[in-house]
Design an enzyme around this catalytic site. Structure first.
Site, PDB file in Angstrom:
ATOM      1  N   SER A  10       0.858  -1.185   0.000  1.00 39.49           N
ATOM      2  CA  SER A  10       0.000   0.000   0.000  1.00 39.49           C
ATOM      3  C   SER A  10       0.895   1.237   0.000  1.00 39.49           C
ATOM      4  CB  SER A  10      -0.881   0.001   1.254  1.00 39.49           C
ATOM      5  OG  SER A  10      -1.508   1.257   1.449  1.00 39.49           O
TER       6      SER A  10
ATOM      7  N   TYR B 171      -2.001  -0.936  10.391  1.00 38.87           N
ATOM      8  CA  TYR B 171      -2.026  -1.337   8.975  1.00 38.87           C
ATOM      9  C   TYR B 171      -0.802  -0.795   8.247  1.00 38.87           C
ATOM     10  CZ  TYR B 171      -3.664  -1.994   4.182  1.00 38.87           C
ATOM     11  OH  TYR B 171      -3.778  -2.367   2.863  1.00 38.87           O
TER      12      TYR B 171
END
Length: 253
Positions: A159, A172
């Site tokens: 990401s 995350y």
């Protein structure tokens, strides 16, 4: 005008992944589901791994309904799985197929988006267990099978927040920094070998995780999982044999 990047310009066909055996984690939903279908459409035998059997069965039925190679289903919850479970997975794949040509490590959880000091220990543990530790244990078990293939590819899911830290993305974001590091370590350890390791950043895509992170966003403005598949098929195909240690964007700015 510059040439398009190879992974974005890649055009797959029904033989792009012919005779390859590919494991897809998180195969019941979103990008994992679409990748499993796309890999099957390109000639691969797909092993569908996820925690919800009914969702895996739906993907299985979809693949079979298209007359493609029959996939396998492996119900497994990364949160509770141990090294013993992954060793059993390796034994099963070895007995059934004798090798493994590719893994798409797609399964992950978002966790809470909150200030750093509000991250709950239990939630941090869950995110790191599913997004990081499970991948470590799985790869330790499956590397021998990947070495049995003539050429093999491991694709991690990263990401933008795994490259540059972003406020409130907490566990995350940290898990995706770890993912990038894991990929780089493995790529460096396997230099000049038949196994390659890369990351894919799918970008803003119409998935349930994206909707959870951006609840006010109009999903119709986002690309669908099927629209970002060229990069996913490219990294599994032999066209990308010389590519390792890279982190590719499906939707570069």
């Amino acid at each position: 005008m510059s040439e398009p990047l190879p992974h974005l310009a890649f055009e797959s066909h029904e033989h792009s992944l012919k005779n390859k055996v590919i494991l897809v984690t998180g195969a019941g939903d979103g990008i994992g589901k679409q990748a499993a279908i796309s890999y099957a459409q390109c000639g691969a035998t797909v092993i569908l791994l996820g925690r919800t059997t009914s969702k895996l069965e739906a993907v299985y039925d979809h693949i079979v309904s298209e007359g493609l190679t029959q996939p396998s289903i492996v119900p497994l919850d990364h949160e509770g799985a141990t090294s013993t479970h992954y060793k059993g997975l390796a034994d099963t794949i070895g007995e059934e197929y004798g090798r493994l040509d590719g893994i798409l490590l797609n399964a992950s959880v978002l966790g809470a988006l909150c200030p750093f000091e509000e991250i709950k220990e239990s939630e941090f543990d869950q995110v790191m267990q599913i997004n990081v530790k499970a991948q470590v244990l799985m790869l330790q078990a499956l590397l021998p099978l990947l070495r049995e293939a003539q050429t093999s590819s491991v694709v991690f899911t990263t990401s933008s927040v795994g490259r540059v830290g972003r406020a409130f993305w907490g566990a995350y974001s940290m898990s995706k920094f770890a993912t990038e590091g894991m990929m780089q370590i493995l790529a460096d350890e396997h230099k000049n070998k038949a196994i390659r390791f890369n990351c894919i950043n799918p970008g803003a895509t119409r998935t349930q995780m994206r909707a959870k992170a951006y609840p006010g966003e109009d999903a119709n403005t986002l690309k669908t999982p099927s629209q970002i598949m060229p990069t996913y098929v490219y990294l599994m195909s032999d066209v990308s044999r010389g590519v390792s240690g890279e982190s590719l964007d499906c939707q570069p700015k």
